[in-house]
Design a protein around this motif. Structure first.
Motif, PDB file in Angstrom:
ATOM      1  N   UNK A 154       0.971  -1.063   0.138  1.00  0.00           N
ATOM      2  CA  UNK A 154      -0.124  -0.027   0.140  1.00  0.00           C
ATOM      3  C   UNK A 154       0.859   1.133   0.034  1.00  0.00           C
ATOM      4  N   UNK A 155       0.673   2.174  -1.141  1.00  0.00           N
ATOM      5  CA  UNK A 155       1.302   3.240  -1.059  1.00  0.00           C
ATOM      6  C   UNK A 155       0.225   4.499  -0.914  1.00  0.00           C
ATOM      7  N   UNK A 156       0.477   5.360   0.163  1.00  0.00           N
ATOM      8  CA  UNK A 156      -0.415   6.558   0.562  1.00  0.00           C
ATOM      9  C   UNK A 156       0.023   7.410  -0.713  1.00  0.00           C
ATOM     10  N   UNK A 157       0.918   7.627  -1.175  1.00  0.00           N
ATOM     11  CA  UNK A 157       1.264   8.521  -2.229  1.00  0.00           C
ATOM     12  C   UNK A 157       2.191   8.106  -3.205  1.00  0.00           C
ATOM     13  N   UNK A 158       1.788   7.333  -4.308  1.00  0.00           N
ATOM     14  CA  UNK A 158       2.935   6.954  -5.146  1.00  0.00           C
ATOM     15  C   UNK A 158       2.434   6.339  -6.323  1.00  0.00           C
ATOM     16  N   UNK A 159       1.388   7.053  -7.205  1.00  0.00           N
ATOM     17  CA  UNK A 159       1.421   6.825  -8.546  1.00  0.00           C
ATOM     18  C   UNK A 159       2.380   7.503  -9.500  1.00  0.00           C
ATOM     19  N   UNK A 160       3.084   6.605 -10.155  1.00  0.00           N
ATOM     20  CA  UNK A 160       4.442   7.229 -10.710  1.00  0.00           C
ATOM     21  C   UNK A 160       4.003   8.204 -12.084  1.00  0.00           C
ATOM     22  N   UNK A 161       2.668   8.057 -12.356  1.00  0.00           N
ATOM     23  CA  UNK A 161       2.371   8.799 -13.564  1.00  0.00           C
ATOM     24  C   UNK A 161       2.692   8.289 -14.933  1.00  0.00           C
ATOM     25  N   UNK A 162       2.647   8.833 -15.987  1.00  0.00           N
ATOM     26  CA  UNK A 162       3.312   8.740 -17.296  1.00  0.00           C
ATOM     27  C   UNK A 162       2.791   7.415 -17.967  1.00  0.00           C
ATOM     28  N   UNK A 163       3.411   6.594 -18.543  1.00  0.00           N
ATOM     29  CA  UNK A 163       2.990   5.325 -18.759  1.00  0.00           C
ATOM     30  C   UNK A 163       2.224   4.208 -17.747  1.00  0.00           C
ATOM     31  N   UNK A 164       2.739   4.166 -16.638  1.00  0.00           N
ATOM     32  CA  UNK A 164       2.237   3.580 -15.424  1.00  0.00           C
ATOM     33  C   UNK A 164       0.719   3.979 -15.316  1.00  0.00           C
ATOM     34  N   UNK A 165       0.434   5.153 -15.503  1.00  0.00           N
ATOM     35  CA  UNK A 165      -0.910   5.798 -15.284  1.00  0.00           C
ATOM     36  C   UNK A 165      -1.759   5.711 -16.497  1.00  0.00           C
ATOM     37  N   UNK A 166      -1.143   5.122 -17.712  1.00  0.00           N
ATOM     38  CA  UNK A 166      -1.887   5.004 -18.815  1.00  0.00           C
ATOM     39  C   UNK A 166      -2.200   3.494 -19.107  1.00  0.00           C
ATOM     40  N   UNK A 167      -3.448   3.212 -18.996  1.00  0.00           N
ATOM     41  CA  UNK A 167      -4.149   1.822 -18.948  1.00  0.00           C
ATOM     42  C   UNK A 167      -3.726   1.247 -20.374  1.00  0.00           C
ATOM     43  N   UNK A 168      -3.754   2.111 -21.203  1.00  0.00           N
ATOM     44  CA  UNK A 168      -3.649   1.575 -22.521  1.00  0.00           C
ATOM     45  C   UNK A 168      -2.241   0.758 -22.821  1.00  0.00           C
TER      46      UNK A 168
END
Length: 353
Positions: A154-168
Motif C-alpha cells: 500500500x502506497x499512500x502517495x505513489x502513482x508514478x504517472x506517465x505510462x504507468x498511469x496510462x491503462x492502454x
C-alpha cells in the motif's frame, strides 16, 4: 564456457538493474541496446560500454551475434516483442507482467514451446535472499501445508504517472504493477497451486493526487499529473484448487498514515512473515516460538535479488536448465490478474474450470 551475448530492449529506469547485473556477470557480453528513442540508447551505450546501438527491433532479431534479450519496455509490448525474439531464436528475459491478458500469454507460451528457447519472467522477488531462506524451510516441511496467505503493498502517495498511469500502455495500475509481485511471491511459496476462483474489487476514487505538496515520490519521465486512467486501489481473494486461499490489497494512493508492505503465510505446522522482514513462527514443547533468522538482509534487497535473477537467467540460457520463473508461471499469473480485473468489472466471482 561460451559467453552469452545480450541485447537490452528499452532503457527506462528498470533497465539500469539489467545493465548493472549483466555487467557483473562474467559469463555475459553486453552486446547491444535498442530503444525507440535512439538518443537514450546511445547515452546508455556510452554509460555501459556497449558496442551496438540498434535502430530497429528487426536489426536486433536478425543479428546472429545476439543470443538473448532483456525486455524492459511498456507492458503492452511485452508479449509482441517476446514472441518476435523467440521466433528469431533468442532467449528472453521479460519484465513483469508477461502480457496484458491471458490470450497474449498463451501466444507467448506457444512461441516458447515452438522455439525451445528459454523464457524467464521477471518475478524478481523469487530471487531475494529472504525468499530463498524461507523456501528452504517450507521445502523441508517446517510450515507444513500452507493454506492461507495475505499480502499488502500500500502506497499512500505513489502513482508514478506517465505510462504507468496510462491503462492502454500499462494494462492497469497498482494491481498489475505492484500486485503482480506480492501475489507471485505468495503463490510461489505456497507451491504454485492452480487457481480455482477469484473475487475482487478496484477503486478509482482519488486519482493521482497531483495536488499534494511537501511529500516526494517516484515519477516517470513523462509524468503529467493531469493524466491518469488506472485504478487507485485493488483487492482480491484468490482461492486455489487445493483449498488454499490468498488475500491481497495494493494501492498507488490511499488515505493512509504511511506506506505498508506485508507478506504473510500460514501453514499447519508454522507460519512466516516475509515482509517487512523475515520471521518464522513455530511451535515446540507446547510453546509458540518466533524465530528470527540471522541474515544480512531480512527484507527484500532489490539489487542483490536482481543480480541473482540475471545470474539465474544466464545460467538457464547457457546450460538449458529450466528457469526459476518459467513461461507457465507467467500464464497462471495472468489468469489471476485478469481474473481480478474481470471480477471487479462484473462485480461477481470468476470461476476457472
Amino acid at each position: 564456457m561460451k559467453k552469452l551475448k545480450v541485447c537490452i530492449i528499452g532503457t527506462g529506469s528498470i533497465s539500469d538493474f539489467h545493465f548493472n547485473s549483466y555487467v557483473n556477470n562474467p559469463d555475459v557480453i553486453l552486446h547491444g541496446i535498442f530503444d525507440y528513442v535512439s538518443e537514450r540508447a546511445t547515452q546508455k551505450a556510452a554509460q555501459y560500454g556497449v558496442s551496438h546501438v540498434y535502430q530497429s527491433l528487426d536489426e536486433v532479431f536478425t543479428d546472429p551475434q545476439v543470443d538473448a534479450v532483456s525486455i524492459c519496455t511498456w507492458n503492452n509490448t511485452h508479449a509482441e516483442i517476446s514472441i518476435a525474439a523467440l521466433n528469431s531464436g533468442k532467449h528472453v528475459l521479460v519484465e513483469k507482467p508477461l502480457s496484458l491478458n491471458v490470450e497474449e500469454a498463451l501466444r507467448v507460451q506457444g512461441a516458447v514451446e515452438k522455439s525451445e528457447k528459454v523464457l524467464q519472467v521477471g518475478f524478481v522477488r523469487r530471487f531475494a535472499t529472504n525468499t530463498k531462506v524461507l523456501k528452504s524451510f517450507i521445502d523441508a516441511g517446517k510450515l507444513g501445508e500452507i493454506y492461507y496467505a495475505k499480502a499488502s503493498c500500500l502506497r499512500r502517495l505513489g502513482n508514478p504517472g506517465g505510462w504507468f498511469a496510462d491503462k492502454e500502455r500499462s494494462g492497469g495500475g497498482p494491481l498489475i504493477d505492484l500486485g503482480v509481485h506480492v501475489i507471485d511471491i505468495c503463490w510461489y511459496l505456497m507451491g504454485r497451486p492452480k487457481v480455482k476462483s477469484i473475487s475482487g474489487n478496484t477503486y478509482s476514487n482519488l486519482g493521482n493526487r497531483g495536488n499534494v505538496e511537501n511529500l516526494s515520490f517516484y515519477k516517470a519521465a513523462d509524468y503529467d499529473k493531469s493524466k491518469n486512467t488506472v485504478e487507485d486501489l485493488a483487492n482480491a481473494l484468490i482461492t486455489f484448487e487445493n483449498g488454499a486461499s490468498l488475500f491481497v490489497d495494493v494501492s498507488f494512493t490511499l488515505q493512509a498514515k504511511k506506506d505498508e508492505i506485508n507478506v504473510k503465510l500460514f501453514g499447519t505446522k508454522g507460519g512466516a512473515e516475509l515482509e517487512p522482514e523475515l520471521v518464522i513462527v513455530s511451535e515446540e514443547n507446547n510453546t509458540i516460538l518466533n524465530i528470527h533468522p540471522q541474515m544480512d538482509n531480512l527484507s527484500f534487497d532489490f539489487e542483490k535479488a536482481f543480480q541473482s535473477e540475471i545470474d539465474s537467467f544466464v545460467n538457464s540460457c547457457l546450460t538449458g536448465e529450466k528457469p526459476v520463473a518459467p513461461i507457465e508461471d507467467g500464464v497462471e499469473m495472468m489468469k489471476m490478474l485478469e481474473g481480478i480485473y474481470e471480477a471487479a468489472e462484473k462485480k461477481c466471482e470468476v470461476i476457472f474450470s
